[in-house]
Scaffold this active site. Structure first.
Site, PDB file in Angstrom:
ATOM      1  N   VAL A 207       0.866  -1.199   0.000  1.00  0.00           N
ATOM      2  CA  VAL A 207       0.000   0.000   0.000  1.00  0.00           C
ATOM      3  C   VAL A 207       0.893   1.236   0.000  1.00  0.00           C
ATOM      4  O   VAL A 207       1.727   1.388   0.890  1.00  0.00           O
ATOM      5  CB  VAL A 207      -0.910   0.052   1.265  1.00  0.00           C
ATOM      6  CG1 VAL A 207      -1.855   1.248   1.191  1.00  0.00           C
ATOM      7  CG2 VAL A 207      -1.709  -1.235   1.445  1.00  0.00           C
ATOM      8  N   HIS A 208       0.719   2.100  -1.009  1.00  0.00           N
ATOM      9  CA  HIS A 208       1.525   3.331  -0.981  1.00  0.00           C
ATOM     10  C   HIS A 208       0.880   4.546  -1.632  1.00  0.00           C
ATOM     11  O   HIS A 208       1.457   5.628  -1.617  1.00  0.00           O
ATOM     12  CB  HIS A 208       2.890   3.096  -1.640  1.00  0.00           C
ATOM     13  CG  HIS A 208       2.820   3.009  -3.134  1.00  0.00           C
ATOM     14  ND1 HIS A 208       2.612   1.834  -3.790  1.00  0.00           N
ATOM     15  CD2 HIS A 208       2.904   3.961  -4.094  1.00  0.00           C
ATOM     16  CE1 HIS A 208       2.585   2.051  -5.106  1.00  0.00           C
ATOM     17  NE2 HIS A 208       2.756   3.342  -5.314  1.00  0.00           N
ATOM     18  N   ARG A 209      -0.291   4.402  -2.239  1.00  0.00           N
ATOM     19  CA  ARG A 209      -0.889   5.552  -2.933  1.00  0.00           C
ATOM     20  C   ARG A 209      -1.129   6.705  -1.972  1.00  0.00           C
ATOM     21  O   ARG A 209      -1.527   6.491  -0.815  1.00  0.00           O
ATOM     22  CB  ARG A 209      -2.256   5.193  -3.520  1.00  0.00           C
ATOM     23  CG  ARG A 209      -2.250   4.278  -4.658  1.00  0.00           C
ATOM     24  CD  ARG A 209      -2.012   4.964  -5.974  1.00  0.00           C
ATOM     25  NE  ARG A 209      -1.312   4.000  -6.781  1.00  0.00           N
ATOM     26  CZ  ARG A 209      -0.292   4.246  -7.576  1.00  0.00           C
ATOM     27  NH1 ARG A 209       0.146   5.474  -7.732  1.00  0.00           N
ATOM     28  NH2 ARG A 209       0.294   3.299  -8.241  1.00  0.00           N
ATOM     29  N   ASP A 282      -2.384  -1.435  -3.956  1.00  0.00           N
ATOM     30  CA  ASP A 282      -2.791  -0.262  -4.733  1.00  0.00           C
ATOM     31  C   ASP A 282      -1.696   0.110  -5.733  1.00  0.00           C
ATOM     32  O   ASP A 282      -1.716   1.177  -6.316  1.00  0.00           O
ATOM     33  CB  ASP A 282      -3.136   0.925  -3.816  1.00  0.00           C
ATOM     34  CG  ASP A 282      -1.968   1.372  -2.947  1.00  0.00           C
ATOM     35  OD1 ASP A 282      -0.828   0.884  -3.130  1.00  0.00           O
ATOM     36  OD2 ASP A 282      -2.199   2.233  -2.064  1.00  0.00           O
TER      37      ASP A 282
END
Ligand code: UD1
Ligand code: UDP
Length: 377
Positions: A207-209, A282
């Site tokens: 997850v990094h958005r 994501d």
């Protein structure tokens, strides 16, 4: 041709590793790393692992707000490009390093080649969507990975200079696929990382958005991971340092059975995807890789620019956003607990990826085709 290629982030180092051998066979490359990503696990480690050339210029830009980060890149790139006098500047993907490379070059009248042109999520709240649109409209060569990307460019009035070349990252995945498919690979990495996992007995997540770093979003996706994690099927979360910092600042503690690990190398990332029961992410890159590997993928977003991977019950990926019940339902149907082990074992044993030939096509189009427009001063 003398070509300056500009990278800066993890996925761009990976894309450059796919293109560099073909590019250097046909052209002179000046390799520029903005240093947007700078941790060893996010950047430095990929040079040795993927055999990337050392950068000719490391700009050391690091993090910061969008204007600050992009502005410092422009300031550093302009004199560099003036001195290098390249015939073209190659930019990859949709990050702030892409935007800065394209803008600095176009303002100097240097033709830009955009790799992964034409992708659209049609969500302009995403910084990446703004970067894609601007880079495409400044580019002379537009290397589109998919037919849908070509259609998006046509809809925006861009047809000259557009070449559908396939997906560059598939080439790299194909190159290393034989190294990650053996069952011993997972056993070795489980032992190295001290993870209680076996083939098909875990979920892999990243997850990094930016949109997933708000307090509300972090509260939702950490709960989602907690809802799908179990003692006999833990979630292994390879955590981006920016997401880790945001979780720490919000004092959010991850639920039980969600095991956080550092960002991993490229082969480890592929192996963790391949041998998992399913992937939750994501990341655009992970979403495509999971499609090639044939692993079910739950996309923790409500839109995607990789439309080929989603859409039907047989598609590899599904958009679940941060909806817990959708995630549980999709996992139950795509990665049922009683068959995940067998599914993952068969998937790994039968993995045979074939390159789409994008690197050679890009290098040869650059050698043989004049840029579509001359812009700038
Ligand atoms: C960037 C890209 C995104 C891409 C992602 C790939 C933009 C606008 N976003 O997002 O499109 O999908 O890279 O991973 O260009 N940080 C570290 N160490 C690092 C790198 C980042 O600690 O090596 C932390 C810093 O706090 C930094 C934050 O992460 O401020 C955000 O990093 P940044 O490069 O601005 O954006 P990403 O979220 O990585
Ligand atoms: N990746 C990696 N280590 C990790 C997580 C991802 O090497 O711990 C790889 C992944 O396999 C893919 C690429 O990084 O090749 C995707 O990059 P990222 O998710 O950072 O960015 P995006 O593709 O969303 O722009």
């Amino acid at each position: 041709m003398r070509i300056v290629s500009v990278v800066g982030t993890r996925p761009q180092l990976i894309k450059a590793a796919a293109l560099q051998p073909a590019l250097r066979r046909d052209h002179e490359e000046i390799f520029v790393d903005t240093g947007q990503h700078y941790d060893n696990a996010m950047a430095g480690a990929f040079f040795a692992e993927l055999g990337l050339a050392e950068p000719d210029h490391s700009l050391g830009i690091g993090g910061g707000g969008h204007g600050d980060q992009t502005g410092r890149m422009l300031i550093a790139l302009e004199p560099l490009l003036r001195a290098a006098t390249p015939d073209a500047v190659v930019v990859y993907g949709d990050t702030n390093s892409t935007l800065a490379g394209a803008l600095a070059a176009a303002k100097l009248g240097i033709p830009v080649a955009h790799i992964e042109a034409g992708l659209r999520s049609f969500d302009r709240r995403m910084p990446e969507e703004l970067n894609r649109v601007v880079a495409d409209h400044l580019s002379s060569w537009l290397f589109a990975p998919t037919p849908a990307a070509v259609d998006n460019l046509t809809a925006e009035g861009i047809t000259a200079g557009v070449v559908e070349v396939g997906d560059l990252m598939l080439d790299l995945a194909a190159r290393v696929s034989a190294e990650v498919r053996g069952p011993a690979v997972l056993a070795a990495l489980a032992s190295r990382l001290n993870l209680p996992i076996a083939t098909g007995g875990f979920l892999f997540a990243t997850v990094h958005r930016a949109e997933n770093r708000s307090l509300e979003a972090m509260t939702a996706w950490t709960a989602l991971l907690g809802a799908v994690a179990a003692p006999d099927r833990p979630v292994v979360l390879a955590l981006h340092p920016g997401t880790r910092a945001a979780l720490d600042a919000a004092q959010i503690v991850l639920p039980p059975n969600v095991i956080v690990i550092e960002p991993q190398g490229y082969r480890t990332s592929l192996a963790l995807q391949l041998h998992a029961a399913a992937v939750l992410t994501d990341s655009g890159g992970v979403q495509r890789e999971s499609a090639w590997l044939g692993v079910p993928c739950l996309v923790l977003r409500t839109t995607t620019e990789w439309v080929e991977t989603v859409g039907g019950p047989d598609s590899s990926a599904v958009l679940v956003g941060l909806d817990v019940s959708a995630a549980v339902r999709e996992l139950d149907s795509r990665a049922p607990r009683d068959s995940s082990g067998r599914q993952a074992t068969d998937r790994a044993a039968n993995l045979r990826l074939v390159s789409a030939g994008a690197p050679e096509r890009i290098a040869s189009v650059l050698a043989s085709t004049a840029p579509r427009v001359t812009v700038g001063a």
